[in-house]
Enzyme design. Structure first.
Site, PDB file in Angstrom:
ATOM      1  N   HIS A 148     -14.924   6.487  28.084  1.00  7.59           N
ATOM      2  CA  HIS A 148     -15.269   7.896  28.260  1.00  7.59           C
ATOM      3  C   HIS A 148     -14.275   8.820  27.554  1.00  7.59           C
ATOM      4  O   HIS A 148     -14.236  10.014  27.842  1.00  7.59           O
ATOM      5  CB  HIS A 148     -15.300   8.245  29.746  1.00  7.59           C
ATOM      6  CG  HIS A 148     -16.200   7.383  30.557  1.00  7.59           C
ATOM      7  ND1 HIS A 148     -17.535   7.227  30.263  1.00  7.59           N
ATOM      8  CD2 HIS A 148     -15.953   6.593  31.633  1.00  7.59           C
ATOM      9  CE1 HIS A 148     -18.081   6.405  31.140  1.00  7.59           C
ATOM     10  NE2 HIS A 148     -17.147   5.993  31.979  1.00  7.59           N
TER      11      HIS A 148
ATOM     12  N   HIS B 121     -22.582   5.885  31.589  1.00  5.49           N
ATOM     13  CA  HIS B 121     -22.358   4.451  31.405  1.00  5.49           C
ATOM     14  C   HIS B 121     -23.492   3.810  30.619  1.00  5.49           C
ATOM     15  O   HIS B 121     -23.721   2.609  30.708  1.00  5.49           O
ATOM     16  CB  HIS B 121     -22.214   3.742  32.758  1.00  5.49           C
ATOM     17  CG  HIS B 121     -21.100   4.264  33.582  1.00  5.49           C
ATOM     18  ND1 HIS B 121     -21.283   5.204  34.563  1.00  5.49           N
ATOM     19  CD2 HIS B 121     -19.770   3.996  33.550  1.00  5.49           C
ATOM     20  CE1 HIS B 121     -20.111   5.495  35.110  1.00  5.49           C
ATOM     21  NE2 HIS B 121     -19.181   4.775  34.518  1.00  5.49           N
TER      22      HIS B 121
END
Length: 334
Positions: free
Chosen positions: A57, A219
């Site tokens: 991320h 995700h």
């Protein structure tokens, strides 16, 4: 799979070392852990703040370690929660005698492992509190969560709670600040492509050239609706109207906005979205008091973006604009 890596097993370890090499004035790695902590610790007697989660991320979460934001960030494997012992190492690195606030995105693994780490900290006499971030309005429950997911709005929690901690607020007060941010914030994203997790070696899902996915997570989760490709104006309006409705925003309300790349969307396209966003806000009488545009919480190389709106009051606006000095976000007083 084409990625600039050596082996799947060493991705996170090498990336953490690289962050320290690039930003030695900000970051140090706690030996034997996946924790990045401040190179220059916060003053004693101030509340520490820890966040973290799976890698992939970037710049979250290590990029937000520094003055005005996080004291430590804990990295799990790609899209995998860090283990409780790693989170506990982060808590210890962030403890300066006034307790530690944990900023946790609402994913089942993160919630469980951070809770176990809190029990370990309690055994050592370190007080902790949690702010649970669930800003994603796209889904109520998902493969990874019970309730809404935590996504890019988490960075606003880091910033505003971090400012409160630098001011010297106590642990309960810093938690209350973070909780208020979550209560006044909403996010939603979309994808033009999937991403490829190194350990899997293939895209998580497939989209045709004329398709996009609304409501994706961070995700690589598919979203809530697969729709024909929209223009920048159309997709920005779709997200904006959904978030305005979720927050019950009205004329005269002040907001901060984050236009966030999911990893492969360039600044050129984000800027087009931002221009449309300004137009829609003006038409609705909503004041865009502060705009953040760029990569803040990505999903590897996914093409797409997310939009976050945060309702502002005087304190949130002041703390959002307070000095922050981190690798990924620097704000100087105006």
């Amino acid at each position: 799979m084409k990625k600039i890596i050596d082996t799947v097993e060493t991705v996170v370890d090498q990336a953490l070392d690289g962050m320290v090499v690039a930003y030695p004035e900000y970051l140090m790695r706690v030996p034997g852990t996946s924790v990045l902590a401040r190179a220059v610790p916060k003053e004693d007697g101030r509340v520490g703040i820890v966040s973290g989660g799976g890698s992939g991320h970037e710049p979250a979460h290590g990029g937000y370690v520094g003055y005005g934001m996080l004291d430590a960030a804990v990295a799990g494997e790609v899209f995998t929660s860090p283990t409780p012992d790693q989170v506990y190492a982060g808590i210890k690195a962030a403890d300066h005698g006034a307790g530690v606030l944990l900023v946790v995105k609402n994913y089942t693994g993160d919630v469980m492992n951070f809770d176990i780490a809190r029990e370990l900290a309690d055994g050592d006499g370190i007080a902790t509190e949690v702010v649970l971030v669930n800003d994603d309005v796209a889904v109520q429950d998902s493969l990874y969560t019970t309730g809404r997911r935590g996504i890019a709005g988490t960075v606003f929690v880091h910033k505003i709670a971090g400012a409160a901690a630098e001011e010297g607020a106590d642990l309960g007060a810093v938690k209350a600040v973070g909780d208020a941010v979550v209560a006044n914030m909403a996010s939603m994203g979309f994808a033009l492509t999937s991403c490829t997790v190194p350990a899997n070696g293939k895209p998580t899902f497939e989209l045709a050239d004329n398709e996009m996915e609304l409501g994706i997570g961070i995700h690589g989760e598919p979203g809530i609706e697969r729709v024909p490709m929209m223009s920048a104006r159309e997709v920005t309006n779709t997200l904006f109207q959904r978030l305005v409705g979720e927050l019950s925003l009205a004329r005269g309300d002040r907001v901060a906005v984050m236009v966030n790349s999911m990893g492969a969307t360039p600044a050129l396209e984000l800027a087009i979205m931002t221009a449309h966003l300004n137009e829609f806000a003006q038409h609705a009488g909503i004041v865009l008091e502060r705009v953040f545009m760029g990569e803040f919480m990505t999903s590897l190389e996914m093409a797409g973006a997310s939009l976050t709106l945060l309702r502002l009051d005087g304190q949130r606006a002041t703390r959002l604009g307070a000095v922050a000095d981190t690798p990924a976000l620097r704000i100087m007083q105006r």
